[in-house]
Design a protein around this motif. Structure first.
Motif, PDB file in Angstrom:
ATOM      1  N   ILE A  32     -25.580 -13.432 -15.294  1.00  0.00           N
ATOM      2  CA  ILE A  32     -26.339 -13.158 -16.520  1.00  0.00           C
ATOM      3  C   ILE A  32     -26.700 -14.467 -17.203  1.00  0.00           C
ATOM      4  O   ILE A  32     -27.856 -14.687 -17.587  1.00  0.00           O
ATOM      5  CB  ILE A  32     -25.512 -12.266 -17.477  1.00  0.00           C
ATOM      6  CG1 ILE A  32     -25.364 -10.853 -16.898  1.00  0.00           C
ATOM      7  CG2 ILE A  32     -26.153 -12.232 -18.866  1.00  0.00           C
ATOM      8  CD1 ILE A  32     -24.453  -9.950 -17.710  1.00  0.00           C
ATOM      9  N   LEU A  33     -25.718 -15.350 -17.354  1.00  0.00           N
ATOM     10  CA  LEU A  33     -25.969 -16.625 -18.024  1.00  0.00           C
ATOM     11  C   LEU A  33     -26.793 -17.555 -17.146  1.00  0.00           C
ATOM     12  O   LEU A  33     -27.615 -18.327 -17.649  1.00  0.00           O
ATOM     13  CB  LEU A  33     -24.648 -17.284 -18.413  1.00  0.00           C
ATOM     14  CG  LEU A  33     -23.747 -16.457 -19.344  1.00  0.00           C
ATOM     15  CD1 LEU A  33     -22.523 -17.266 -19.756  1.00  0.00           C
ATOM     16  CD2 LEU A  33     -24.507 -15.997 -20.578  1.00  0.00           C
ATOM     17  N   ALA A  61     -30.843  -4.355 -17.144  1.00  0.00           N
ATOM     18  CA  ALA A  61     -29.633  -4.555 -16.340  1.00  0.00           C
ATOM     19  C   ALA A  61     -28.647  -5.468 -17.061  1.00  0.00           C
ATOM     20  O   ALA A  61     -27.428  -5.247 -17.012  1.00  0.00           O
ATOM     21  CB  ALA A  61     -30.005  -5.150 -14.980  1.00  0.00           C
ATOM     22  N   ILE A  62     -29.156  -6.469 -17.743  1.00  0.00           N
ATOM     23  CA  ILE A  62     -28.279  -7.381 -18.485  1.00  0.00           C
ATOM     24  C   ILE A  62     -27.607  -6.651 -19.639  1.00  0.00           C
ATOM     25  O   ILE A  62     -26.398  -6.785 -19.853  1.00  0.00           O
ATOM     26  CB  ILE A  62     -29.094  -8.591 -19.000  1.00  0.00           C
ATOM     27  CG1 ILE A  62     -29.480  -9.488 -17.823  1.00  0.00           C
ATOM     28  CG2 ILE A  62     -28.301  -9.378 -20.038  1.00  0.00           C
ATOM     29  CD1 ILE A  62     -30.443 -10.603 -18.178  1.00  0.00           C
ATOM     30  N   ARG A  63     -28.379  -5.862 -20.378  1.00  0.00           N
ATOM     31  CA  ARG A  63     -27.813  -5.119 -21.509  1.00  0.00           C
ATOM     32  C   ARG A  63     -26.722  -4.156 -21.031  1.00  0.00           C
ATOM     33  O   ARG A  63     -25.655  -4.053 -21.644  1.00  0.00           O
ATOM     34  CB  ARG A  63     -28.916  -4.336 -22.229  1.00  0.00           C
ATOM     35  CG  ARG A  63     -28.402  -3.581 -23.453  1.00  0.00           C
ATOM     36  CD  ARG A  63     -29.482  -2.732 -24.090  1.00  0.00           C
ATOM     37  NE  ARG A  63     -30.496  -3.545 -24.763  1.00  0.00           N
ATOM     38  CZ  ARG A  63     -31.724  -3.757 -24.310  1.00  0.00           C
ATOM     39  NH1 ARG A  63     -32.099  -3.224 -23.138  1.00  0.00           N
ATOM     40  NH2 ARG A  63     -32.582  -4.490 -24.972  1.00  0.00           N
ATOM     41  N   GLU A  96     -29.142 -10.366 -28.965  1.00  0.00           N
ATOM     42  CA  GLU A  96     -29.760  -9.048 -29.141  1.00  0.00           C
ATOM     43  C   GLU A  96     -29.404  -8.100 -28.000  1.00  0.00           C
ATOM     44  O   GLU A  96     -29.353  -6.875 -28.194  1.00  0.00           O
ATOM     45  CB  GLU A  96     -31.285  -9.197 -29.242  1.00  0.00           C
ATOM     46  CG  GLU A  96     -31.738  -9.847 -30.541  1.00  0.00           C
ATOM     47  CD  GLU A  96     -33.225 -10.139 -30.552  1.00  0.00           C
ATOM     48  OE1 GLU A  96     -33.840 -10.108 -29.448  1.00  0.00           O
ATOM     49  OE2 GLU A  96     -33.776 -10.416 -31.633  1.00  0.00           O
ATOM     50  N   LEU A  97     -29.146  -8.636 -26.829  1.00  0.00           N
ATOM     51  CA  LEU A  97     -28.769  -7.816 -25.676  1.00  0.00           C
ATOM     52  C   LEU A  97     -27.273  -7.506 -25.640  1.00  0.00           C
ATOM     53  O   LEU A  97     -26.793  -6.874 -24.708  1.00  0.00           O
ATOM     54  CB  LEU A  97     -29.184  -8.526 -24.382  1.00  0.00           C
ATOM     55  CG  LEU A  97     -30.686  -8.633 -24.126  1.00  0.00           C
ATOM     56  CD1 LEU A  97     -30.963  -9.516 -22.906  1.00  0.00           C
ATOM     57  CD2 LEU A  97     -31.312  -7.253 -23.934  1.00  0.00           C
ATOM     58  N   GLY A  98     -26.534  -7.962 -26.655  1.00  0.00           N
ATOM     59  CA  GLY A  98     -25.118  -7.617 -26.762  1.00  0.00           C
ATOM     60  C   GLY A  98     -24.172  -8.590 -26.088  1.00  0.00           C
ATOM     61  O   GLY A  98     -22.994  -8.279 -25.888  1.00  0.00           O
ATOM     62  N   ILE A  99     -24.643  -9.783 -25.761  1.00  0.00           N
ATOM     63  CA  ILE A  99     -23.807 -10.753 -25.046  1.00  0.00           C
ATOM     64  C   ILE A  99     -22.896 -11.535 -25.980  1.00  0.00           C
ATOM     65  O   ILE A  99     -21.812 -11.970 -25.598  1.00  0.00           O
ATOM     66  CB  ILE A  99     -24.712 -11.722 -24.245  1.00  0.00           C
ATOM     67  CG1 ILE A  99     -25.439 -10.961 -23.139  1.00  0.00           C
ATOM     68  CG2 ILE A  99     -23.922 -12.877 -23.642  1.00  0.00           C
ATOM     69  CD1 ILE A  99     -26.504 -11.777 -22.423  1.00  0.00           C
ATOM     70  N   GLY A 100     -23.299 -11.707 -27.243  1.00  0.00           N
ATOM     71  CA  GLY A 100     -22.596 -12.581 -28.172  1.00  0.00           C
ATOM     72  C   GLY A 100     -21.105 -12.334 -28.270  1.00  0.00           C
ATOM     73  O   GLY A 100     -20.298 -13.271 -28.264  1.00  0.00           O
TER      74      GLY A 100
END
Length: 445
Positions: free
Chosen positions: A197-198, A221-223, A259-263
């Motif tokens: 992802i990163l 897919a990332i989200r 925004e995709l929830g990764i934080g």
């Protein structure tokens, strides 16, 4: 079937593409004509040819050669049809030194050619079982199967010694069009290793033409799989984040990631000040900067800094840099920036060079580029008294000793650095008298 295609890429030769099933090949000049060529590289290829094994340059090095074949890639990895045992047998017969034999468990042998250059060579393989971090592999002789297990199409190509580029998943076309896509199914590739992802965002920042050229299937897919990053080590995560911070479109990419929830999985649970992030990224666009200068824009306070550190295991330098910027970015700096920087240097603990570097990055963060450039050359005033002077004047060792020196430094600074050594020494009795009686107790608490 053969077709001729004209591409606007920096190749020195006509680009002829041969299509066979998914495979496309393109002929560059031989490696001997490229800057990557060395006698050691020739020796390595000839050795594998002698024993009947195929050897190709693999992955990112091929991508970088295609982008600009006038430079030598930082890392050059190789793939081969030879197994680790076959490579060990071959290198032993040829008296080639082998390094890091622990890599054999992953199919990799490192050979030192002419006692000068180390080459990392990995057997073609397929992932049999993956858990999102590690994979159990089986060896293969099928180049397409090995390409299929790689992350991005632009990283899935191979380059032979004769200059032939082997492309199984449209990497050439994606590279030409600056398109970042996973090999095959984005969801499958991500679940094989969630760090991808990163890596996706890192290469997007490096190669994509603009911030909004993502494929929706990739973002979905990332989200859906962002939570997989929770099981990835902080050290691995931080390697990728540092590269994103030092790359193009940093603010756009970090905002999208959050925004995709990764934080919440990378130590940025509260990050939301995107206006500050865009501003700091704009200020540092055309200057060299420490990556923490940009990162700090998303950290509201010291607690946020320590949360990032807890997740990603920052170095002492990175942690100190972030804490320093968070503490001082809101200071009233007035118009006399040089005086402000000198005073801040006087008030800050640590070696002169480290403190100067922090102040320079603070100036970049705030957009004061002229002062950032000039401050390292400013002649800083030196405190006339030292610890030795305090000892000679009967200042007891311990907390009072350090506090006395700090108080003298403040007095000296308030004089605009005009008081002499003798004048400061005369103030020692007064400083000691004004220290609280329970000083030691307070310090312990």
């Amino acid at each position: 079937m053969t077709s001729v295609i004209s591409w606007d890429l920096p190749f020195n030769t006509p680009t002829v593409v041969f299509a066979k099933r998914q495979l496309k090949t393109m002929k560059l000049e031989s490696l001997e004509s490229l800057p990557i060529f060395t006698p050691e590289l020739e020796c390595l290829f000839k050795l594998f040819e002698k024993y009947g094994y195929e050897l190709r340059i693999a992955g990112g090095a091929v991508r970088d050669i295609l982008i600009c074949n006038d430079t030598v890639p930082t890392d050059m990895d190789f793939a081969t049809t030879a197994t680790p045992c076959q490579m060990k047998e071959m290198f032993t017969k040829e008296q080639v030194r082998m390094l890091n034999k622990n890599g054999e468990a992953h199919g990799t042998i490192t050979a030192r050619i002419n006692d000068k250059v180390n080459y990392e060579i990995t057997t073609l393989r397929i992932d049999v079982v993956t858990d999102g971090r590690r994979a159990k592999v089986e060896y293969t002789k099928d180049w397409e199967l090995d390409a299929n297990r790689r992350d991005l199409t632009v990283n899935s190509m191979f380059l032979g010694y004769d200059g032939t580029v082997y492309d199984y998943f449209n990497g050439l076309d994606d590279l030409k069009n600056k398109r970042i896509r996973f090999v095959g199914s984005p969801e499958q590739r991500i679940r094989e290793d969630y760090l991808r992802i990163l890596r996706y965002f890192r290469f997007y920042g490096r190669l994509a033409p603009d911030p909004d050229n993502h494929e929706q299937v990739t973002l979905d897919a990332i989200r859906e799989n962002a939570a997989g990053l929770a099981n990835i080590s902080g050290e691995r995560i931080w390697v990728e984040i540092r590269k994103i911070l030092c790359g193009r479109m940093t603010a756009h990419i970090l905002k999208l990631m959050i925004e995709l929830g990764i934080g919440q999985y990378i130590g940025l649970q509260k990050a939301s000040n995107f206006r500050e992030l865009y501003l700091v990224c704009e200020r540092t666009e055309d200057v060299s900067y420490h990556h923490m200068t940009r990162m700090t824009a998303l950290l509201d306070d010291e607690a946020d800094v320590y949360k990032l550190h807890e997740r990603n295991k920052l170095s002492n330098e990175e942690l100190a840099m972030a804490l320093f910027i968070v503490k001082h970015r809101g200071d009233k700096m007035e118009d006399d920036l040089q005086s402000y920087c000198i005073d801040l240097h006087t008030d800050s603990s640590g070696g002169d060079t480290k403190v100067t570097n922090k102040i320079v990055e603070l100036m970049k963060y705030c957009g004061h580029h002229k002062m950032a450039e000039e401050f390292p050359s400013v002649k800083l005033p030196q405190l006339p008294v030292s610890g030795h002077d305090l000892t000679q004047n009967n200042v007891p060792r311990g907390p009072k000793f350090a506090s006395t020196l700090n108080e003298l430094r403040k007095i000296w600074k308030d004089s605009r650095y005009t008081l002499s050594k003798e004048e400061l020494i005369e103030k020692i009795p007064q400083v000691l008298e004004n220290l609280p009686e329970n000083f030691k107790k307070k310090k312990k608490n």
